[in-house]
Design an enzyme around this catalytic site. Structure first.
Site, PDB file in Angstrom:
ATOM      1  N   GLY A  30       0.838  -1.188   0.000  1.00  0.00           N
ATOM      2  CA  GLY A  30       0.000   0.000   0.000  1.00  0.00           C
ATOM      3  C   GLY A  30       0.876   1.242   0.000  1.00  0.00           C
ATOM      4  N   GLY A  31       0.294   2.384   0.380  1.00  0.00           N
ATOM      5  CA  GLY A  31       1.010   3.645   0.289  1.00  0.00           C
ATOM      6  C   GLY A  31       2.301   3.675   1.071  1.00  0.00           C
ATOM      7  N   SER A  32       2.284   3.205   2.328  1.00  0.00           N
ATOM      8  CA  SER A  32       3.492   3.272   3.157  1.00  0.00           C
ATOM      9  C   SER A  32       4.570   2.321   2.647  1.00  0.00           C
ATOM     10  CB  SER A  32       3.154   2.974   4.622  1.00  0.00           C
ATOM     11  OG  SER A  32       2.611   1.674   4.760  1.00  0.00           O
ATOM     12  N   PHE A  91     -11.312  20.317   6.493  1.00  0.00           N
ATOM     13  CA  PHE A  91     -11.519  18.955   6.997  1.00  0.00           C
ATOM     14  C   PHE A  91     -11.751  19.011   8.495  1.00  0.00           C
ATOM     15  CE2 PHE A  91     -10.873  14.439   5.838  1.00  0.00           C
ATOM     16  CZ  PHE A  91     -11.254  14.510   4.503  1.00  0.00           C
ATOM     17  N   ASP A 147      -2.472  -8.618   9.470  1.00  0.00           N
ATOM     18  CA  ASP A 147      -1.411  -9.616   9.309  1.00  0.00           C
ATOM     19  C   ASP A 147      -0.097  -9.194   9.967  1.00  0.00           C
ATOM     20  OD1 ASP A 147      -3.394 -10.791   7.851  1.00  0.00           O
ATOM     21  OD2 ASP A 147      -2.427 -10.583   5.909  1.00  0.00           O
ATOM     22  N   GLN A 164     -11.067   4.139  15.460  1.00  0.00           N
ATOM     23  CA  GLN A 164     -11.858   5.283  14.995  1.00  0.00           C
ATOM     24  C   GLN A 164     -13.081   4.819  14.208  1.00  0.00           C
ATOM     25  OE1 GLN A 164     -10.512   8.202  11.731  1.00  0.00           O
ATOM     26  NE2 GLN A 164     -10.254   9.353  13.639  1.00  0.00           N
ATOM     27  N   HIS A 194     -15.681   6.131  11.614  1.00  0.00           N
ATOM     28  CA  HIS A 194     -15.902   7.229  10.680  1.00  0.00           C
ATOM     29  C   HIS A 194     -17.382   7.597  10.728  1.00  0.00           C
ATOM     30  CE1 HIS A 194     -15.943   9.714   7.122  1.00  0.00           C
ATOM     31  NE2 HIS A 194     -14.622   9.598   7.015  1.00  0.00           N
ATOM     32  N   LEU A 224     -17.526   3.700   2.812  1.00  0.00           N
ATOM     33  CA  LEU A 224     -17.135   5.029   3.272  1.00  0.00           C
ATOM     34  C   LEU A 224     -17.634   6.133   2.347  1.00  0.00           C
ATOM     35  CD1 LEU A 224     -15.373   6.883   5.096  1.00  0.00           C
ATOM     36  CD2 LEU A 224     -13.481   6.407   3.526  1.00  0.00           C
ATOM     37  N   THR A 266     -16.541   9.960   2.122  1.00  0.00           N
ATOM     38  CA  THR A 266     -15.428  10.739   2.634  1.00  0.00           C
ATOM     39  C   THR A 266     -15.844  11.942   3.476  1.00  0.00           C
ATOM     40  OG1 THR A 266     -13.551  12.128   1.993  1.00  0.00           O
ATOM     41  CG2 THR A 266     -15.365  12.021   0.453  1.00  0.00           C
ATOM     42  N   GLU A 267     -14.979  12.256   4.438  1.00  0.00           N
ATOM     43  CA  GLU A 267     -15.148  13.485   5.214  1.00  0.00           C
ATOM     44  C   GLU A 267     -15.045  14.708   4.311  1.00  0.00           C
ATOM     45  OE1 GLU A 267     -12.626  15.283   8.896  1.00  0.00           O
ATOM     46  OE2 GLU A 267     -13.354  13.224   9.066  1.00  0.00           O
ATOM     47  N   ARG A 296     -13.522  13.329  14.101  1.00  0.00           N
ATOM     48  CA  ARG A 296     -14.378  12.184  13.821  1.00  0.00           C
ATOM     49  C   ARG A 296     -14.969  11.541  15.074  1.00  0.00           C
ATOM     50  NH1 ARG A 296     -10.646   9.505   9.021  1.00  0.00           N
ATOM     51  NH2 ARG A 296     -11.131  11.111   7.460  1.00  0.00           N
ATOM     52  N   HIS A 307     -13.371   2.310  11.105  1.00  0.00           N
ATOM     53  CA  HIS A 307     -12.634   2.836   9.961  1.00  0.00           C
ATOM     54  C   HIS A 307     -11.120   2.697  10.085  1.00  0.00           C
ATOM     55  CE1 HIS A 307     -11.779   5.446   6.573  1.00  0.00           C
ATOM     56  NE2 HIS A 307     -11.152   6.341   7.338  1.00  0.00           N
ATOM     57  N   GLU A 312      -0.614   2.154   8.774  1.00  0.00           N
ATOM     58  CA  GLU A 312      -1.647   1.912   9.778  1.00  0.00           C
ATOM     59  C   GLU A 312      -1.301   0.772  10.729  1.00  0.00           C
ATOM     60  OE1 GLU A 312      -6.514   1.316  10.092  1.00  0.00           O
ATOM     61  OE2 GLU A 312      -5.574   1.652   8.138  1.00  0.00           O
ATOM     62  N   ARG A 344      -7.432   9.839  15.430  1.00  0.00           N
ATOM     63  CA  ARG A 344      -6.691  10.402  14.289  1.00  0.00           C
ATOM     64  C   ARG A 344      -7.446  11.565  13.668  1.00  0.00           C
ATOM     65  NH1 ARG A 344      -7.117   9.803   8.927  1.00  0.00           N
ATOM     66  NH2 ARG A 344      -8.352   7.873   8.944  1.00  0.00           N
ATOM     67  N   SER A 352      -3.767  10.207   7.903  1.00  0.00           N
ATOM     68  CA  SER A 352      -3.357   8.834   7.588  1.00  0.00           C
ATOM     69  C   SER A 352      -2.511   8.809   6.321  1.00  0.00           C
ATOM     70  CB  SER A 352      -4.574   7.921   7.440  1.00  0.00           C
ATOM     71  OG  SER A 352      -5.442   8.398   6.430  1.00  0.00           O
TER      72      SER A 352
END
Length: 601
Positions: free
Chosen positions: A21-23, A124, A226, A245, A247, A257, A259-260, A291, A358, A391, A402, A407
């Site tokens: 993923g992103g990280s 936000f 995992d 959290q 959402h 979801l 989105t906020e 949130r 969330h 995460e 958060r 995130s």
């Protein structure tokens, strides 16, 4: 045929990254560009990782559309965390935010633009200027597909940098030597069912969250914790797992979801009386309060009989006043989700929403370099060779709650930071450390228990029981009695996990085997959550317990928060199912500390 040491394939890399993923991708990019050999493992194709589901934006104090600076972002993040976030890590993240977002822009991230060409930023929840006085526009957005755009941008950069992807592989266990250093992982290639030992100078866990321990979740089905399970089984305590959290705006009945960013663009929440009720709970920020605050307010409206629908069990989110053109420009995915999951046209009618699980604030404890740490009672001790980001980690920038859009920022800042540190670590490492002869024994025992079982319980039956128990006993509002009952239930379910059986024992693309192995991770996260929650005798952030509520003007215990006794991080140990604690770091790196106070919005 059972698994044995004789049929384990062994391979060596400088770094093994679990999760794409992103990280994981941001860290992999740093490593591949430095010329290291990198193996990036993922249960799904990288661009199907859960970062793709992030919609609203990534926070950075660019100040493109309103007055802003990193000090305001720093303050908002601490206040949002309900003072459980570590202020040194929060300062590091907020100061780095503009740099990593501009860097991402240079990678090719297709942000929405202002007329002058700068990055578009939307308001936000909990984002303010001048230390809480007024909302600020800080969320850098690509319509309502920011995570999708970010994930594809980072993947393309990794392809250009020749990162090695092991797609549709599942990492199973960490391999530690006698000194406690991590020297590799065991992993299953899902296509063939073959077992591997992947030896590495450093292992990075970037496996995302574990929201699938709950029945109603915005998380993908792959989010089974995992990395947390791997760490817990390897003897590494998990931090702050009581904080989850909700959402505010999951589609009622579906959990998908919304989105906020909807509220950032001007959407409002309404009860059955047509009242914009957030004006009562948060007079300044209204629908853009953090949130946890909005979720509790919505739940309160429902409990007091002002919910909407025939069963009065949801709230309405109204967007039609924004106009169809604005919705289709800024929130195109939300319009699509409204049609597909709520059967509404959001340009003409409101959408039924409820708070939905969330994000996990807790995880594998790390420092700002991504190094996994344990607590010896006095200080953090680094686990050599092991890193965690995203995460699944807990560098503790999110604390008890958060702040929205932090995130995506978290994964950029700490993915890059961990990547840079790993480059230094590996370049000074020398040859691979020796791998112990029993390094894969735990994995072999898990796999062979499944293959040799003649009878028992199916994995999805146990997973369903975990989700039902967590949903009932660890919701938006909690009670001490409910948490205590939930702890007993989860402990009992834990006893059944060892009896999981497989009907289909084939090797090739056996998804039932994968689901059974995922249950081992789900139970670690669920037990960590329930045990930690039942022990925390206060209200803080996302952990709101009826038994400990206090009047809002009680300065000693604002809304039940007990700073004298509970300004500390929880550490849960799997082997003993026991808890210990370590202090919150209230000292930033270079600026003055933000002292605790009552959270009002």
């Amino acid at each position: 045929m059972s698994y044995s040491k004789a049929n384990i394939t062994k391979r060596k890399f400088d770094v093994v990254i679990v999760g794409a993923g992103g990280s994981g991708l941001r860290a992999a990019l740093e490593l591949s560009r430095a010329g290291l050999s990198v193996a990036s493992l993922s249960k799904v194709f990288p661009t199907r990782s859960h970062t793709v589901a992030a919609q609203g934006g990534v926070s950075a104090s660019l100040g493109n559309m309103s007055e802003d600076n990193w000090h305001y972002h720093f303050y908002d993040t601490i206040k949002g965390s309900d003072w459980l976030g570590d202020q040194d890590a929060i300062e590091f993240m907020c100061r780095e935010a503009p740099n990593v977002v501009i860097e991402l822009e240079h990678f090719g991230m297709p942000f929405d633009r202002n007329p002058d060409g700068t990055i578009y930023q939307r308001p936000f929840g909990g984002h303010t200027a001048n230390y809480g006085e007024k909302p600020v526009q800080r969320a850098c957005a690509a319509a309502d597909r920011t995570g999708h755009a970010m994930l594809h941008t980072l993947y393309q950069q990794n392809v250009a940098s020749k990162t090695n992807f092991f797609v549709e592989w599942m990492a199973l266990d960490l391999i530690r030597n006698t000194q406690g250093d991590v020297v590799g992982v065991t992993a299953l290639e899902l296509e063939t069912g073959d077992l591997y030992e992947l030896h590495a100078k450093a292992v990075l866990l970037a496996t995302g969250g574990a929201g699938r321990i709950f029945a109603a979740s915005t998380n993908a089905f792959i989010n089974t914790g995992d990395g947390l399970g791997m760490a817990a089984r390897a003897g590494i305590p998990l931090q702050d797992m009581e904080f989850w959290q909700f959402h505010p705006t999951g589609v009622a009945g579906a959990g998908v979801l919304l989105t906020e960013g909807c509220r950032g663009e001007g959407a409002i929440l309404l009860n059955s009386e047509g009242e914009r009720f957030m004006e009562r709970y948060a007079p300044t920020l209204k629908d853009l309060a953090p949130r946890d605050f909005v979720s509790r307010s919505m739940d309160q409206e429902i409990k007091e009989g002002r919910g909407c629908g025939p069963n009065k069990d949801y709230i309405l989110m109204k967007l039609d006043h924004l106009g169809a053109d604005t919705i289709r420009k800024r929130l195109p995915s939300v319009e699509e989700i409204g049609h597909n999951f709520a059967n509404v046209d959001i340009t003409k009618e409101p959408t039924p929403v409820v708070p939905t699980i969330h994000y996990q604030m807790g995880g594998i404890p790390t420092n700002i370099n991504g190094q996994v740490v344990t607590w010896d009672g006095q200080q953090n001790r680094v686990v050599n060779g092991l890193y965690a980001v995203g995460e699944c980690s807990c560098v503790s920038v999110h604390g008890a709650n958060r702040l929205g859009t932090n995130s995506l920022l978290d994964l950029l800042v700490f993915g890059k930071s961990a990547g840079k540190h790993i480059v230094q670590f590996v370049n000074g490492f020398g040859d691979h450390a020796a791998v112990p002869a029993d390094g894969s024994d735990r994995t072999l025992a898990r796999l062979n228990q499944l293959d040799e079982s003649k009878e028992g319980t199916y994995a999805q039956d146990i997973a369903g029981d975990i989700r039902a128990a967590m949903q009932q006993h660890a919701g938006v509002f909690r009670t001490q009695k409910g948490m205590d009952e939930g702890t007993v239930k989860i402990n009992a379910i834990r006893e059944r996990v060892g009896s999981v059986t497989l009907k289909d024992k084939s090797k090739v693309w056996n998804t039932a085997r994968m689901e059974a192995l995922e249950v081992d991770n789900l139970i670690e996260v669920a037990q960590a959550t329930m045990t930690s929650a039942a022990a925390r005798k206060e209200c803080r952030g996302a952990h709101t317990v009826y038994d400990y509520e206090r009047p809002a003007d009680d300065a000693e215990c604002p809304l039940g928060r007990n700073d004298k006794e509970w300004m500390k991080h929880t550490l849960w140990d799997s082997a003993s199912n026991s808890l210990s604690y370590k202090p919150v770091n209230l000292k930033p790196l270079t600026v003055e500390s933000v002292p605790p106070k009552v959270r009002t919005f």
